[in-house]
Design a protein around this motif. Structure first.
Motif, PDB file in Angstrom:
ATOM      1  N   ARG A  81      31.350  23.308  82.500  1.00 15.40           N
ATOM      2  CA  ARG A  81      29.921  23.126  82.256  1.00 15.40           C
ATOM      3  C   ARG A  81      29.689  22.806  80.791  1.00 15.40           C
ATOM      4  O   ARG A  81      30.574  22.980  79.954  1.00 15.40           O
ATOM      5  CB  ARG A  81      29.124  24.372  82.661  1.00 15.40           C
ATOM      6  CG  ARG A  81      29.406  25.623  81.834  1.00 15.40           C
ATOM      7  CD  ARG A  81      28.682  26.836  82.415  1.00 15.40           C
ATOM      8  NE  ARG A  81      28.879  28.031  81.586  1.00 15.40           N
ATOM      9  CZ  ARG A  81      27.972  28.519  80.737  1.00 15.40           C
ATOM     10  NH1 ARG A  81      26.816  27.907  80.583  1.00 15.40           N
ATOM     11  NH2 ARG A  81      28.224  29.602  80.034  1.00 15.40           N
ATOM     12  N   ILE A  82      28.474  22.355  80.502  1.00 17.95           N
ATOM     13  CA  ILE A  82      28.037  22.151  79.123  1.00 17.95           C
ATOM     14  C   ILE A  82      26.649  22.761  78.973  1.00 17.95           C
ATOM     15  O   ILE A  82      25.822  22.691  79.893  1.00 17.95           O
ATOM     16  CB  ILE A  82      28.034  20.654  78.728  1.00 17.95           C
ATOM     17  CG1 ILE A  82      27.640  20.495  77.246  1.00 17.95           C
ATOM     18  CG2 ILE A  82      27.130  19.828  79.653  1.00 17.95           C
ATOM     19  CD1 ILE A  82      27.843  19.073  76.707  1.00 17.95           C
ATOM     20  N   SER A  83      26.403  23.394  77.832  1.00 15.99           N
ATOM     21  CA  SER A  83      25.091  23.992  77.567  1.00 15.99           C
ATOM     22  C   SER A  83      24.571  23.492  76.228  1.00 15.99           C
ATOM     23  O   SER A  83      25.334  23.047  75.370  1.00 15.99           O
ATOM     24  CB  SER A  83      25.177  25.525  77.560  1.00 15.99           C
ATOM     25  OG  SER A  83      26.072  25.982  76.557  1.00 15.99           O
ATOM     26  N   PHE A  84      23.252  23.563  76.061  1.00 12.00           N
ATOM     27  CA  PHE A  84      22.596  23.059  74.858  1.00 12.00           C
ATOM     28  C   PHE A  84      21.657  24.118  74.292  1.00 12.00           C
ATOM     29  O   PHE A  84      20.997  24.854  75.037  1.00 12.00           O
ATOM     30  CB  PHE A  84      21.798  21.788  75.168  1.00 12.00           C
ATOM     31  CG  PHE A  84      22.633  20.639  75.640  1.00 12.00           C
ATOM     32  CD1 PHE A  84      23.286  19.814  74.729  1.00 12.00           C
ATOM     33  CD2 PHE A  84      22.799  20.394  76.994  1.00 12.00           C
ATOM     34  CE1 PHE A  84      24.067  18.750  75.158  1.00 12.00           C
ATOM     35  CE2 PHE A  84      23.577  19.329  77.443  1.00 12.00           C
ATOM     36  CZ  PHE A  84      24.211  18.505  76.524  1.00 12.00           C
ATOM     37  N   LEU A  85      21.599  24.182  72.958  1.00 16.63           N
ATOM     38  CA  LEU A  85      20.667  25.049  72.235  1.00 16.63           C
ATOM     39  C   LEU A  85      19.990  24.246  71.135  1.00 16.63           C
ATOM     40  O   LEU A  85      20.547  23.260  70.641  1.00 16.63           O
ATOM     41  CB  LEU A  85      21.401  26.222  71.578  1.00 16.63           C
ATOM     42  CG  LEU A  85      21.983  27.319  72.438  1.00 16.63           C
ATOM     43  CD1 LEU A  85      22.782  28.287  71.557  1.00 16.63           C
ATOM     44  CD2 LEU A  85      20.889  28.075  73.177  1.00 16.63           C
ATOM     45  N   SER A  86      18.815  24.710  70.719  1.00 18.05           N
ATOM     46  CA  SER A  86      18.205  24.175  69.501  1.00 18.05           C
ATOM     47  C   SER A  86      18.892  24.786  68.286  1.00 18.05           C
ATOM     48  O   SER A  86      19.327  25.937  68.321  1.00 18.05           O
ATOM     49  CB  SER A  86      16.714  24.530  69.441  1.00 18.05           C
ATOM     50  OG  SER A  86      16.047  24.184  70.614  1.00 18.05           O
ATOM     51  N   ALA A  87      18.956  24.048  67.211  1.00 14.41           N
ATOM     52  CA  ALA A  87      19.445  24.607  65.950  1.00 14.41           C
ATOM     53  C   ALA A  87      18.447  25.632  65.425  1.00 14.41           C
ATOM     54  O   ALA A  87      17.238  25.395  65.427  1.00 14.41           O
ATOM     55  CB  ALA A  87      19.636  23.498  64.934  1.00 14.41           C
ATOM     56  N   ASP A  88      18.951  26.772  64.996  1.00 11.31           N
ATOM     57  CA  ASP A  88      18.114  27.799  64.378  1.00 11.31           C
ATOM     58  C   ASP A  88      18.062  27.568  62.865  1.00 11.31           C
ATOM     59  O   ASP A  88      19.104  27.486  62.216  1.00 11.31           O
ATOM     60  CB  ASP A  88      18.695  29.187  64.661  1.00 11.31           C
ATOM     61  CG  ASP A  88      18.062  30.262  63.797  1.00 11.31           C
ATOM     62  OD1 ASP A  88      16.847  30.447  63.907  1.00 11.31           O
ATOM     63  OD2 ASP A  88      18.795  30.879  63.000  1.00 11.31           O
ATOM     64  N   VAL A  89      16.859  27.460  62.321  1.00 11.09           N
ATOM     65  CA  VAL A  89      16.733  27.259  60.869  1.00 11.09           C
ATOM     66  C   VAL A  89      15.848  28.304  60.200  1.00 11.09           C
ATOM     67  O   VAL A  89      15.795  28.368  58.965  1.00 11.09           O
ATOM     68  CB  VAL A  89      16.174  25.851  60.539  1.00 11.09           C
ATOM     69  CG1 VAL A  89      17.111  24.762  61.034  1.00 11.09           C
ATOM     70  CG2 VAL A  89      14.775  25.662  61.112  1.00 11.09           C
ATOM     71  N   PHE A  90      15.158  29.124  60.981  1.00  5.47           N
ATOM     72  CA  PHE A  90      14.158  30.016  60.395  1.00  5.47           C
ATOM     73  C   PHE A  90      14.623  31.451  60.216  1.00  5.47           C
ATOM     74  O   PHE A  90      13.985  32.224  59.504  1.00  5.47           O
ATOM     75  CB  PHE A  90      12.877  29.998  61.244  1.00  5.47           C
ATOM     76  CG  PHE A  90      12.216  28.649  61.282  1.00  5.47           C
ATOM     77  CD1 PHE A  90      11.718  28.075  60.119  1.00  5.47           C
ATOM     78  CD2 PHE A  90      12.110  27.936  62.460  1.00  5.47           C
ATOM     79  CE1 PHE A  90      11.114  26.833  60.132  1.00  5.47           C
ATOM     80  CE2 PHE A  90      11.511  26.690  62.490  1.00  5.47           C
ATOM     81  CZ  PHE A  90      11.015  26.137  61.328  1.00  5.47           C
ATOM     82  N   SER A  91      15.715  31.836  60.848  1.00  5.08           N
ATOM     83  CA  SER A  91      16.178  33.216  60.717  1.00  5.08           C
ATOM     84  C   SER A  91      17.136  33.348  59.538  1.00  5.08           C
ATOM     85  O   SER A  91      17.585  32.361  58.958  1.00  5.08           O
ATOM     86  CB  SER A  91      16.884  33.664  62.000  1.00  5.08           C
ATOM     87  OG  SER A  91      18.212  33.176  62.036  1.00  5.08           O
TER      88      SER A  91
END
Length: 343
Positions: free
Chosen positions: A183-193
């Motif tokens: 499988r492949i999964s996707f996330l948004s890049a975290d920039v605020f934490s």
């Protein structure tokens, strides 16, 4: 039936701790744009300390350990760590950048329910520009070896979407198919934490180099729409882990980040069913919320029900924390799944 986990989902009290994400080191052999881990932290947990921790966690109902970091495969005693949890019959998963996978897969693959490899581009130029070193070809070698291994388990790819790779969404799906992963999964890049070492080591790259612009969000919407149409079978059979709705949530995160919309509402109960333990023993409700103690100073059983974490669970349940509203990596285990011990 896991009645204690069921009660966790209904309360701010922890009766058990089914899932733990364990940073075995903060050391990393890549230089990623959205992460500041580089060198190992001073005084990281020893193997003996991890053995003690494992027994405490097991007594408190641990079902699934997920190794993260940093890069776990940099620990020379990593096999020994895996053996500790194997003896306790705990499910194990590995999050890895894959650079050492070819070298170490034969020694470690038997331990894992899933090996999740981070790839942030469909070609060497894109991936290497995000990951900071020429690593793409070596990572593919490791994935191919893991997929071909007679000890084959679930091998998957995870891609963090950002400015430099969002156009490659379909190419990433094709790459995953060509490699034979599950499988492949996707996330948004975290920039605020302040996570991933940014609280002590600073930010690795500027937000404007990671977030999408107004015009790029419009373009990304069309890319997602085309992918949903083109890869209907892959969405339906969960080869693509995210549903079409979750893909649009990634888009909405980028839109909200530049003020085009509100952040999508998150449903998460991570602090009720899991915890993150860092390589120096700090324990956190999740990747992004502040520590509520250290396992070197107090027993797990005390830490998991102190006033700080109870307050955090209440706030998470009430959805009042700004960090939760901007979160890119949520976990939600509903009461039925918890009762059925689906960890």
């Amino acid at each position: 039936m896991n009645y204690k986990a069921f009660l966790n989902t209904l309360s701010v009290k922890a009766y058990t701790l089914p899932i733990v994400i364990l940073y075995v080191t903060e050391g990393c052999n890549l230089r990623c744009a959205t992460c500041s881990y580089r060198e190992a932290a001073p005084g990281e947990l020893t193997l003996e300390e991890i053995k003690k921790l494992a027994n405490e966690l097991y007594k408190f109902g641990l079902k699934h350990i997920v190794y993260s970091g940093g890069e776990p495969l940099l620990r020379r005693d990593f096999v020994n760590i895996c053996e500790v949890f194997e003896k306790l019959h705990v499910k194990q998963s590995l999050l890895t950048n894959g650079l050492l996978l070819e070298k170490r897969v034969e020694d470690i693959q038997k331990f894992f329910r899933e090996i999740i490899v981070s790839i942030d581009g469909a070609d060497d130029a894109t991936h290497n520009s995000i990951r900071g070193l020429n690593s793409f070809d070596q990572i593919l070698k490791g994935i191919k070896r893991a997929v071909a291994s007679p000890q084959r388990n679930c091998v998957s790819i995870r891609t963090v979407i950002q400015k430099r790779n969002y156009r490659q969404l379909p190419e990433m799906i094709e790459l995953a198919k060509s490699l034979g992963v599950d499988r492949i999964s996707f996330l948004s890049a975290d920039v605020f934490s302040d996570s991933f070492g940014r609280d002590t080591r600073g930010y690795a790259d500027k937000n404007e180099n990671i977030l999408l612009s107004h015009d790029e969000t419009i373009e990304f919407r069309k890319i997602i729409e085309d992918a949903i149409s083109r890869y209907k079978e892959e969405f339906d059979n969960k080869f693509i882990s995210e549903s079409p709705d979750k893909m649009f949530r990634i888009l909405k995160y980028f839109e909200a980040s530049i003020g085009k919309s509100d952040y999508p509402i998150n449903t998460c109960n991570a602090p009720m069913v899991s915890a993150v333990i860092t390589s120096t023993g700090n324990i956190l409700p999740c990747y992004f919320l502040p520590s509520f103690g250290n396992i070197r100073k107090e027993p797990i059983s005390n830490l998991l029900n102190n006033n700080d974490i109870k307050s955090t669970r209440k706030n998470v349940r009430g959805y009042i924390l700004e960090r939760c509203k901007q979160c890119v990596c949520t976990l939600h285990v509903n009461s039925r799944k918890a009762l059925l011990d689906a960890f």
